[in-house]
Design a protein around this motif. Structure first.
Motif, PDB file in Angstrom:
ATOM      1  N   ILE A   1      36.482  41.510  35.645  1.00  0.00           N
ATOM      2  CA  ILE A   1      37.636  41.557  34.746  1.00  0.00           C
ATOM      3  C   ILE A   1      38.607  40.433  35.092  1.00  0.00           C
ATOM      4  CG2 ILE A   1      39.605  42.950  33.983  1.00  0.00           C
ATOM      5  CD1 ILE A   1      37.988  45.430  34.705  1.00  0.00           C
ATOM      6  N   ASP A   2      39.068  39.744  34.077  1.00  0.00           N
ATOM      7  CA  ASP A   2      40.083  38.705  34.234  1.00  0.00           C
ATOM      8  C   ASP A   2      41.423  39.278  33.788  1.00  0.00           C
ATOM      9  OD1 ASP A   2      41.716  36.486  34.212  1.00  0.00           O
ATOM     10  OD2 ASP A   2      40.281  35.180  33.206  1.00  0.00           O
ATOM     11  N   LEU A   3      42.365  39.404  34.731  1.00  0.00           N
ATOM     12  CA  LEU A   3      43.665  40.020  34.448  1.00  0.00           C
ATOM     13  C   LEU A   3      44.733  39.022  34.016  1.00  0.00           C
ATOM     14  CD1 LEU A   3      43.841  42.505  37.459  1.00  0.00           C
ATOM     15  CD2 LEU A   3      43.453  43.109  35.061  1.00  0.00           C
ATOM     16  N   THR A   4      44.345  37.784  33.775  1.00  0.00           N
ATOM     17  CA  THR A   4      45.324  36.757  33.448  1.00  0.00           C
ATOM     18  C   THR A   4      46.220  37.184  32.289  1.00  0.00           C
ATOM     19  OG1 THR A   4      43.848  35.011  34.225  1.00  0.00           O
ATOM     20  CG2 THR A   4      45.646  34.356  32.768  1.00  0.00           C
ATOM     21  N   SER A   5      45.627  37.748  31.254  1.00  0.00           N
ATOM     22  CA  SER A   5      46.410  38.138  30.073  1.00  0.00           C
ATOM     23  C   SER A   5      47.355  39.298  30.360  1.00  0.00           C
ATOM     24  CB  SER A   5      45.474  38.519  28.925  1.00  0.00           C
ATOM     25  OG  SER A   5      44.714  39.673  29.246  1.00  0.00           O
ATOM     26  N   LYS A   6      47.101  40.026  31.457  1.00  0.00           N
ATOM     27  CA  LYS A   6      47.962  41.147  31.825  1.00  0.00           C
ATOM     28  C   LYS A   6      49.169  40.695  32.648  1.00  0.00           C
ATOM     29  CE  LYS A   6      45.324  44.442  30.111  1.00  0.00           C
ATOM     30  NZ  LYS A   6      45.769  45.385  29.043  1.00  0.00           N
ATOM     31  N   GLY A   7      49.124  39.441  33.123  1.00  0.00           N
ATOM     32  CA  GLY A   7      50.250  38.912  33.880  1.00  0.00           C
ATOM     33  C   GLY A   7      50.362  39.457  35.288  1.00  0.00           C
ATOM     34  N   ILE A   8      49.259  39.974  35.836  1.00  0.00           N
ATOM     35  CA  ILE A   8      49.272  40.496  37.206  1.00  0.00           C
ATOM     36  C   ILE A   8      48.071  39.926  37.956  1.00  0.00           C
ATOM     37  CG2 ILE A   8      50.497  42.629  36.666  1.00  0.00           C
ATOM     38  CD1 ILE A   8      47.808  44.042  36.608  1.00  0.00           C
ATOM     39  N   GLY A   9      48.141  39.956  39.280  1.00  0.00           N
ATOM     40  CA  GLY A   9      47.051  39.476  40.102  1.00  0.00           C
ATOM     41  C   GLY A   9      46.046  40.558  40.416  1.00  0.00           C
ATOM     42  N   GLY A  10      44.863  40.151  40.835  1.00  0.00           N
ATOM     43  CA  GLY A  10      43.822  41.102  41.147  1.00  0.00           C
ATOM     44  C   GLY A  10      44.115  41.949  42.376  1.00  0.00           C
ATOM     45  N   LYS A  11      44.765  41.356  43.379  1.00  0.00           N
ATOM     46  CA  LYS A  11      45.008  42.098  44.622  1.00  0.00           C
ATOM     47  C   LYS A  11      45.951  43.278  44.432  1.00  0.00           C
ATOM     48  CE  LYS A  11      46.052  41.418  49.521  1.00  0.00           C
ATOM     49  NZ  LYS A  11      46.343  40.417  50.574  1.00  0.00           N
ATOM     50  N   PRO A  12      47.140  43.088  43.845  1.00  0.00           N
ATOM     51  CA  PRO A  12      48.000  44.262  43.636  1.00  0.00           C
ATOM     52  C   PRO A  12      47.376  45.276  42.689  1.00  0.00           C
ATOM     53  CG  PRO A  12      48.940  42.317  42.583  1.00  0.00           C
ATOM     54  CD  PRO A  12      47.821  41.845  43.444  1.00  0.00           C
ATOM     55  N   ALA A  13      46.587  44.796  41.725  1.00  0.00           N
ATOM     56  CA  ALA A  13      45.928  45.719  40.804  1.00  0.00           C
ATOM     57  C   ALA A  13      44.895  46.557  41.544  1.00  0.00           C
ATOM     58  CB  ALA A  13      45.270  44.945  39.669  1.00  0.00           C
ATOM     59  N   ALA A  14      44.107  45.936  42.422  1.00  0.00           N
ATOM     60  CA  ALA A  14      43.103  46.673  43.185  1.00  0.00           C
ATOM     61  C   ALA A  14      43.758  47.708  44.093  1.00  0.00           C
ATOM     62  CB  ALA A  14      42.263  45.703  44.011  1.00  0.00           C
ATOM     63  N   GLN A  15      44.887  47.337  44.693  1.00  0.00           N
ATOM     64  CA  GLN A  15      45.579  48.264  45.575  1.00  0.00           C
ATOM     65  C   GLN A  15      46.158  49.442  44.795  1.00  0.00           C
ATOM     66  OE1 GLN A  15      48.257  45.400  47.320  1.00  0.00           O
ATOM     67  NE2 GLN A  15      46.929  45.020  49.088  1.00  0.00           N
ATOM     68  N   ALA A  16      46.681  49.167  43.611  1.00  0.00           N
ATOM     69  CA  ALA A  16      47.220  50.240  42.775  1.00  0.00           C
ATOM     70  C   ALA A  16      46.104  51.176  42.315  1.00  0.00           C
ATOM     71  CB  ALA A  16      47.945  49.648  41.570  1.00  0.00           C
ATOM     72  N   LEU A  17      44.978  50.612  41.900  1.00  0.00           N
ATOM     73  CA  LEU A  17      43.861  51.428  41.453  1.00  0.00           C
ATOM     74  C   LEU A  17      43.315  52.283  42.589  1.00  0.00           C
ATOM     75  CD1 LEU A  17      42.250  48.699  39.224  1.00  0.00           C
ATOM     76  CD2 LEU A  17      42.788  51.007  38.411  1.00  0.00           C
ATOM     77  N   ASP A  18      43.331  51.763  43.802  1.00  0.00           N
ATOM     78  CA  ASP A  18      42.891  52.559  44.943  1.00  0.00           C
ATOM     79  C   ASP A  18      43.793  53.770  45.130  1.00  0.00           C
ATOM     80  OD1 ASP A  18      41.135  52.930  47.237  1.00  0.00           O
ATOM     81  OD2 ASP A  18      42.866  52.404  48.475  1.00  0.00           O
ATOM     82  N   ARG A  19      45.104  53.565  44.961  1.00  0.00           N
ATOM     83  CA  ARG A  19      46.027  54.703  45.064  1.00  0.00           C
ATOM     84  C   ARG A  19      45.795  55.696  43.933  1.00  0.00           C
ATOM     85  NH1 ARG A  19      49.500  50.332  46.008  1.00  0.00           N
ATOM     86  NH2 ARG A  19      50.606  50.574  44.016  1.00  0.00           N
ATOM     87  N   ALA A  20      45.241  55.221  42.835  1.00  0.00           N
ATOM     88  CA  ALA A  20      44.942  56.090  41.696  1.00  0.00           C
ATOM     89  C   ALA A  20      43.541  56.692  41.771  1.00  0.00           C
ATOM     90  CB  ALA A  20      45.099  55.303  40.395  1.00  0.00           C
ATOM     91  N   GLY A  21      42.862  56.487  42.905  1.00  0.00           N
ATOM     92  CA  GLY A  21      41.558  57.104  43.074  1.00  0.00           C
ATOM     93  C   GLY A  21      40.404  56.308  42.514  1.00  0.00           C
ATOM     94  N   ILE A  22      40.628  55.026  42.238  1.00  0.00           N
ATOM     95  CA  ILE A  22      39.576  54.165  41.699  1.00  0.00           C
ATOM     96  C   ILE A  22      39.397  52.999  42.663  1.00  0.00           C
ATOM     97  CG2 ILE A  22      38.808  52.764  39.753  1.00  0.00           C
ATOM     98  CD1 ILE A  22      40.711  54.425  37.980  1.00  0.00           C
ATOM     99  N   GLU A  23      38.273  52.979  43.356  1.00  0.00           N
ATOM    100  CA  GLU A  23      38.029  52.011  44.427  1.00  0.00           C
ATOM    101  C   GLU A  23      37.182  50.851  43.901  1.00  0.00           C
ATOM    102  OE1 GLU A  23      36.033  52.008  48.907  1.00  0.00           O
ATOM    103  OE2 GLU A  23      35.460  53.524  47.435  1.00  0.00           O
ATOM    104  N   LEU A  24      37.728  49.621  44.027  1.00  0.00           N
ATOM    105  CA  LEU A  24      37.013  48.409  43.628  1.00  0.00           C
ATOM    106  C   LEU A  24      37.554  47.256  44.467  1.00  0.00           C
ATOM    107  CD1 LEU A  24      39.566  47.347  41.924  1.00  0.00           C
ATOM    108  CD2 LEU A  24      38.461  48.414  39.973  1.00  0.00           C
ATOM    109  N   ASN A  25      37.257  46.027  44.098  1.00  0.00           N
ATOM    110  CA  ASN A  25      37.805  44.913  44.886  1.00  0.00           C
ATOM    111  C   ASN A  25      38.359  43.814  43.988  1.00  0.00           C
ATOM    112  OD1 ASN A  25      34.629  44.300  44.747  1.00  0.00           O
ATOM    113  ND2 ASN A  25      35.662  42.324  44.971  1.00  0.00           N
ATOM    114  N   PHE A  26      39.399  43.133  44.519  1.00  0.00           N
ATOM    115  CA  PHE A  26      39.903  41.956  43.798  1.00  0.00           C
ATOM    116  C   PHE A  26      38.894  40.837  43.966  1.00  0.00           C
ATOM    117  CE2 PHE A  26      42.074  41.895  47.968  1.00  0.00           C
ATOM    118  CZ  PHE A  26      41.793  40.620  48.423  1.00  0.00           C
TER     119      PHE A  26
END
Length: 422
Positions: free
Chosen positions: A320-345
């Motif tokens: 997934i390319d998050l460029t259009s969302k205006g956020i980076g992969g690392k903070p997104a991966a960390q947030a998703l982990d807190r939401a119970g979804i484990e993946l990697n930036f």
């Protein structure tokens, strides 16, 4: 509780036992979607933790440097036979400790320091050991890299051919760590044959799909095939090198004594178990379901406004390319982990951000498919994914906890191999 039970470990080292139990519970309660991870069966766990870990077995079956191999040799020979049968190859070496040493053995067998090799660039979805500059393979060899096209994210075969003709590499690698589409082994083979290169197919990510008939096989096209034994193959953390009979001697000599001492016999036995499981008809259904889930999830994420590299997936992996969302992969991966979804930036092709804070996310469906989720669950997974990213943008941390609870509630209905709450 852990399956098999940790009775002795709990008595001998309760701190480690408790950490393992907590890790098992974490794995149970989260959507584990790191594309290189999976769940192994209790049988694989038992083999990995067996008394085979006590035995040193330097050398190959019937040609060991230590005595007491009367039972070790049949285990390794059985593992080799199962690998050859499952993948339809003439030779299999099951001793490499992991994927990177397996690839290093290929270099040792077919190249010398300073020789030219050709592989997919790491930022384009390749692997470190395909000659990337921070890897030993990039330091020891003259590495040239091909790319994917900007417009569609697919491998540029015109570039592959041009680079191969110009540089005449000893080795051409195909495969990688972030390729969501089918690998065209025949086209790579055509180019390698034209320039006299050894074609190596690194199928670490898709080995289970190949074994299960859900991805075309490189057999008959690639001279050598390297793979890990976990990921989609659902075995222990190990590796194999498969090849034609012509290259058997060079491969075996490169693994031992070239790079390694004694093999890890407990891992070899666990690989044998995983290969037997992968030969069952049910594994073909599993491999097909992985791809169904990946395609369904890709479509659902696109519906939620996410940009996918190549637009979708043919295997277990989505990028997934998050460029259009205006956020980076690392903070997104960390947030998703807190939401119970484990993946990697993950870096995406032509990324404008730095590698440790890239624009992308990499995820896969092998693990959640093992748990029993099907394509009917993928819209809900995509909805949680989208809600978590939105909550990150809004700094809504309570939403992450709510999503994590909903994820855990869903997964309570899908047993996890190797652990149970009761």
């Amino acid at each position: 509780m852990h399956v098999p039970p940790l009775t002795n470990l709990t008595a001998a080292d309760p701190k480690i036992a408790e950490l393992i139990q907590q890790e098992a519970e974490r794995q149970h309660d989260k959507l584990r979607m790191i594309a290189s991870e999976n769940y192994v069966s209790p049988a694989v766990l038992e083999a990995t933790g067996s008394v085979l870990t006590n035995k040193y077995s330097e050398g190959y079956a019937r040609k060991r440097y230590y005595e007491g191999q009367q039972l070790i040799d049949p285990i390794e020979e059985l593992t080799i036979d199962r690998a050859k049968s499952l993948f339809g190859v003439e030779h299999a070496n099951v001793q490499p400790y992991s994927g990177s040493p397996a690839n290093l053995a290929v270099y040792m067998a077919f190249a010398r320091p300073g020789d030219t090799i050709l592989g997919l660039g790491l930022p384009m979805g390749g692997h470190l050991t395909h000659g990337w500059k921070v890897s030993a393979t990039g330091a020891w060899f003259n590495a040239v890299h091909y790319s994917v096209r900007k417009e569609d994210g697919l491998i540029d075969f015109d570039e592959v051919r041009d680079l191969a003709r110009e540089h005449r590499p000893k080795i051409i690698f195909c495969g990688g760590t972030a390729i969501p589409r089918t690998i065209d082994f025949p086209r790579f083979a055509e180019i390698a044959k034209e320039v006299g290169s050894v074609l190596v197919a690194d199928i670490a990510h898709i080995a289970g799909l190949v074994a299960g008939g859900a991805h075309p096989s490189p057999v008959g096209y690639a001279d050598v095939i390297t793979t890990t034994t976990h990921k989609t193959l659902r075995g222990p953390r190990g590796a194999m090198i498969l090849s034609t009979g012509e290259h058997a001697k060079a491969i075996d000599k490169a693994v031992f004594p070239g790079l390694q001492g004694g093999p890890h016999n407990h891992t070899t036995a666990a690989i044998a178990v995983a290969l037997r499981e992968a030969a069952e008809p049910s594994f073909r259904d599993y491999a097909a379901q992985i791809v169904k889930n990946s395609r369904a999830l890709a479509a659902a994420l696109v519906d939620k406004g996410f940009d996918l590299v190549t637009g979708g997936s043919d295997n277990h992996l989505l990028l997934i390319d998050l460029t259009s969302k205006g956020i980076g992969g690392k903070p997104a991966a960390q947030a998703l982990d807190r939401a119970g979804i484990e993946l990697n930036f993950n870096t995406v092709p032509y990324d404008t951000r730095k590698p440790f804070d890239p624009s992308g996310l990499r995820l896969g469906t092998a693990g959640i498919t093992t748990r029993g989720l099907t394509e009917e669950h993928m819209p809900q997974v995509a909805a949680w994914f989208s809600d978590s990213v939105d909550a990150l943008v809004k700094d809504d941390e309570p939403a992450q906890s709510r999503i994590a609870g909903e994820v855990s509630d869903l997964l309570a209905n899908f047993p996890m191999p190797g652990w149970s709450r009761v």
